[in-house]
Enzyme design. Structure first.
Site, mmCIF file in Angstrom:
data_model
loop_
_atom_site.group_PDB
_atom_site.id
_atom_site.type_symbol
_atom_site.label_atom_id
_atom_site.label_comp_id
_atom_site.label_asym_id
_atom_site.label_seq_id
_atom_site.Cartn_x
_atom_site.Cartn_y
_atom_site.Cartn_z
ATOM 1 N N LEU A 1 0.765 -0.776 -0.122
ATOM 2 C CA LEU A 1 0.181 0.217 0.155
ATOM 3 C C LEU A 1 0.762 1.540 -0.094
ATOM 4 O O LEU A 1 2.076 1.426 0.664
ATOM 5 C CB LEU A 1 -1.348 0.263 1.635
ATOM 6 C CG LEU A 1 -1.803 1.183 1.276
ATOM 7 C CD1 LEU A 1 -2.644 1.008 0.765
ATOM 8 C CD2 LEU A 1 -2.284 1.764 3.113
ATOM 9 N N ASP A 2 0.384 2.251 -0.955
ATOM 10 C CA ASP A 2 1.950 3.441 -0.775
ATOM 11 C C ASP A 2 2.803 3.248 -0.963
ATOM 12 O O ASP A 2 3.860 4.817 -0.276
ATOM 13 C CB ASP A 2 0.587 3.973 1.060
ATOM 14 C CG ASP A 2 -0.596 4.595 0.120
ATOM 15 O OD1 ASP A 2 -1.745 3.678 -0.290
ATOM 16 O OD2 ASP A 2 -0.894 4.710 1.705
ATOM 17 N N GLN A 3 3.104 2.090 -1.567
ATOM 18 C CA GLN A 3 5.103 2.171 -1.132
ATOM 19 C C GLN A 3 5.163 1.907 -3.409
ATOM 20 O O GLN A 3 6.525 1.657 -3.554
ATOM 21 C CB GLN A 3 5.439 0.920 -0.992
ATOM 22 C CG GLN A 3 5.310 1.180 0.426
ATOM 23 C CD GLN A 3 5.807 1.980 0.892
ATOM 24 O OE1 GLN A 3 6.720 2.722 0.894
ATOM 25 N NE2 GLN A 3 5.851 3.198 1.873
#
Lengths: 279, 279, 279, 279
Positions: free
Chosen positions: D222-224
């Site tokens: 997530l979000d990376q």
């Protein structure tokens, strides 16, 4: 004529502006130059900053203000006089250079009393501007002993504010407690991203498209104090970590200078680990 | 509860804040939500914007204010209700689209009463959002006759503000005089650079590294009214004039939306062809 | 190892990249470090900048390149060595200070040979950094005589570039013709807005919401040469003209430093009064 | 005439540009419109993007390229045709509205095949633009079952790219694995600050002076994933968390649109969780 600055913060209630302006205008006939108010709505806390000129008795004015304001009010009555400051640095020159130049040309509302550093590399620079330089090496000293030596050096000068102009040593809570809301740091990153060391290496690794810098008060945890100013610049894949650092330096010095302008002109309140700034 | 907004401007003198807050607080016991003041120092002119809630008689309050304020004071007492607006456009959709979307989702503090255009290309777009569309073609009409037809269409709706959302016809002084400080234009340039037509061709020719857009009131001369908001983006030699125009469109719509937020929330004073904005 | 820089521009035609890389790679086995191309589409003009390392005979390489490229090609073969520069200033220190600091810490890819000024106010600053300072006063001299004296002083040093670091005298076309694409100026405005004197007074008067600065080559008309870099900052009604000027100074010095980085690293082509920049 | 786009990346070695341009120019006589190269210096990896027009046999050209390039080269030969995309959304309209408007006016280099959402609140908006809307509710479904239903809906359309236009459900690694470097997300924060939920509440709490948004590929965590574009705007103490979110929405939609322009025009390489972008 000298401007006085009145900073008031307290729980909000009706009529605060009326009461304060009543004292300044009605009782003392002072000339209000600039006035600003703000109410923080999560906690209903009131902030007011008033700049004024005129004649008054300091103790009497304060007593009059305390009489009409809530019991737990916080009042600071100061003025536009230059503040005494001490600068701490390590090896990087860019923030120190910028502040020394601004000081020399009377653009910083401060008297730079001295520079303290754990290295001597910036001594030559500092002396060009006729500012005392104290080399307090950490070599061979425990962290506590070194910090005590730095603190003692600073305290000889009794500064109002201390500026960490790229001072690369972590400071203890004990040290910091001597300078609540009076210790300004420039963090080489756009906080809260990349907390801690080597932010540019982290930024390169992560492939960010924007980097930045944060000026903040140091009140307790590393890099967690109230933010005063932030700024950013775009970067891209062509920037190495070293080039990001180079580009970041210009942002760092500009943000630190901007934050000091706000702090030295008494435009900054600190409330619940945040700043309220009257620009 | 409905917020009321009090806008006061007059020559500066001592005690204005005290007098106004005295009436609001002492006499009417109104609840001040937000308060801001500014004194323009070249002409010593005072501006005050106060948002408050509570019960009061409008005429009585105004009389009380006039009684304590300088003779030539300008007072506007309004509120946070949605303002009625009319949008003018020509062929480009980007500003109109943006405003229609914001209106649909209740993000614009306005009722969009209708769209008026000298072409019909944006009719289909407008009807998607159930807004009346008036095609007032300029074909075969003198400038005066066309403008009169546009004016008549607008006046049926009696709007408080008129927005030129990329309306590409030059408006006469007579037209403009109907809407002093009520006619908002987006200029596809960073004024005062590149006044007039084809700013992106001019910008390309000149090799600028930044382009921008300006939202302003139209009060008399083309592109010379009080500036409300400006914004810019970087460009470089790889941008053709057409690509500059594309990039510029996003800036234009953002700046226009920002300026309308300020105008529709009654945050804007106009003074000597400039704006004083309480953000 | 020393990097060489090859700058080629000519009318576009097929195969240019293939031909140039063929010579560098096939014939000389040079190591290309960085390569960029651009074709301006209005006039179909080709630009190529190649950075490479390795051994070669300069004259032979140039001959080989001329042999395969169009007749009217413009070729510059230079390298990453520091360029010799001369700085001109008047009374304002901020750009000069910034460049002297960068020079001192080896951050400017240049040897600052001297500073020339029509006043002596910046002499003390300059001498702190051990740079020769030439005070060439204009008092009592005709414009032509003064300019001739400045030119003579500069020419003793035979610089590759001349930098107007807030030099506030207008230079004649004759003077400028000595330094085509080698004379860099910082203009205290976001050109083409506010050409000429007192831009901050103009900006205040006009009520702009953004101010900026422009670094450009001076090739003929005042303020009309090819733009190298621009930057802006937001302002508002609370900024007096003096405060706009203060805020503008930081932008000016940053933009000038950025433009010099590009120029001194040979990243800038000039074509038809515009710059093509390989960043 | 249709532009073809050749994207090559491989370990760097001498002569790569010469070899590729040799095939395009010498053997096929193709017309190179735009050419860019970049070498990542930490891992010495070479990237080249070439846009060209002309006649050629696709398989033959690819074979010729593979013959001269390193064994582990990655070659993509595509063109400027519109890409097929699917949009996912939840309840917030701003990114979806923006993309639908751009699509309607032919400003997005894509065919929007459908919108998929776990709520029906954006159905009316979507239908205005004659785009199929699939309401795939998560109510009563396990995470896995819902994701499978969403995936099935998407796969009916066989899109080249999937865009998370404020789709507020966390996606599993299995889902994401179907769309490596083809799934674009807009994160309502300036990553890596404020990872996860409620970034604006976090930003308000922390008292930041700048907020931003990040568009990135979703490849695993997530979000990376690799960041494509970021942008920021200034905020201050007067912004509530809600007002920060409002201000952030404009940034979000602009950044998502910018990232899609880059992705849909095949300007983006992904390498070691970062993007290399040819603008």
């Amino acid at each position: 004529m000298l401007s006085h600055i009145l900073l008031i913060n307290c729980p909000d209630q009706s009529g605060l502006v009326y009461k304060v302006t009543g004292i300044l205008y009605n009782k003392y006939d002072l000339n209000i130059i600039r006035n600003g108010e703000f109410v923080e709505r999560n906690f209903n806390h009131f902030f007011m900053r008033t700049e004024f000129s005129g004649e008054f008795d300091r103790e009497e004015l304060l007593q009059d203000l305390y009489a009409v304001l809530p019991e737990n009010v916080d009042i600071k009555l100061t003025d536009r006089r230059k503040k005494d400051i001490v600068l701490l640095a390590t090896k990087e020159h860019h923030c120190l250079s910028d502040l020394l130049i601004r000081h020399t040309f009377n653009e910083l509302n401060a008297n730079v009393l001295c520079v303290v550093s754990n290295y001597d590399v910036l001594e030559e620079l500092t002396r060009k501007f006729d500012i005392p330089f104290h080399h307090v090496s950490h070599i061979g000293l425990s962290r506590e002993a070194h910090e005590a030596a730095v603190l003692e050096t600073i305290q000889q000068y009794n500064p109002e504010f201390v500026v960490l102009a790229k001072y690369m040593r972590i400071l203890s809570g004990d040290f910091v407690a001597h300078f609540t809301n009076r210790l300004v740091n420039i963090h080489h990153s756009f906080l809260p991203a990349f907390v801690g060391a080597n932010p540019y290496a982290q930024a390169y690794e992560r492939g960010v498209k924007i980097i930045g810098a944060t000026a903040h008060f140091v009140n307790n945890d590393l890099d967690q104090g109230p933010i005063i100013a932030q700024s950013v610049i775009p970067v891209d894949h062509t920037h190495s970590a070293r080039e990001m650092a180079q580009a970041g330096r210009d942002v760092e010095k500009n943000v630190l200078a901007k934050s000091l302008k706000l702090v030295l002109n008494e435009q900054v309140f600190v409330y619940r680990n945040k700043t309220i700034i009257f620009e």
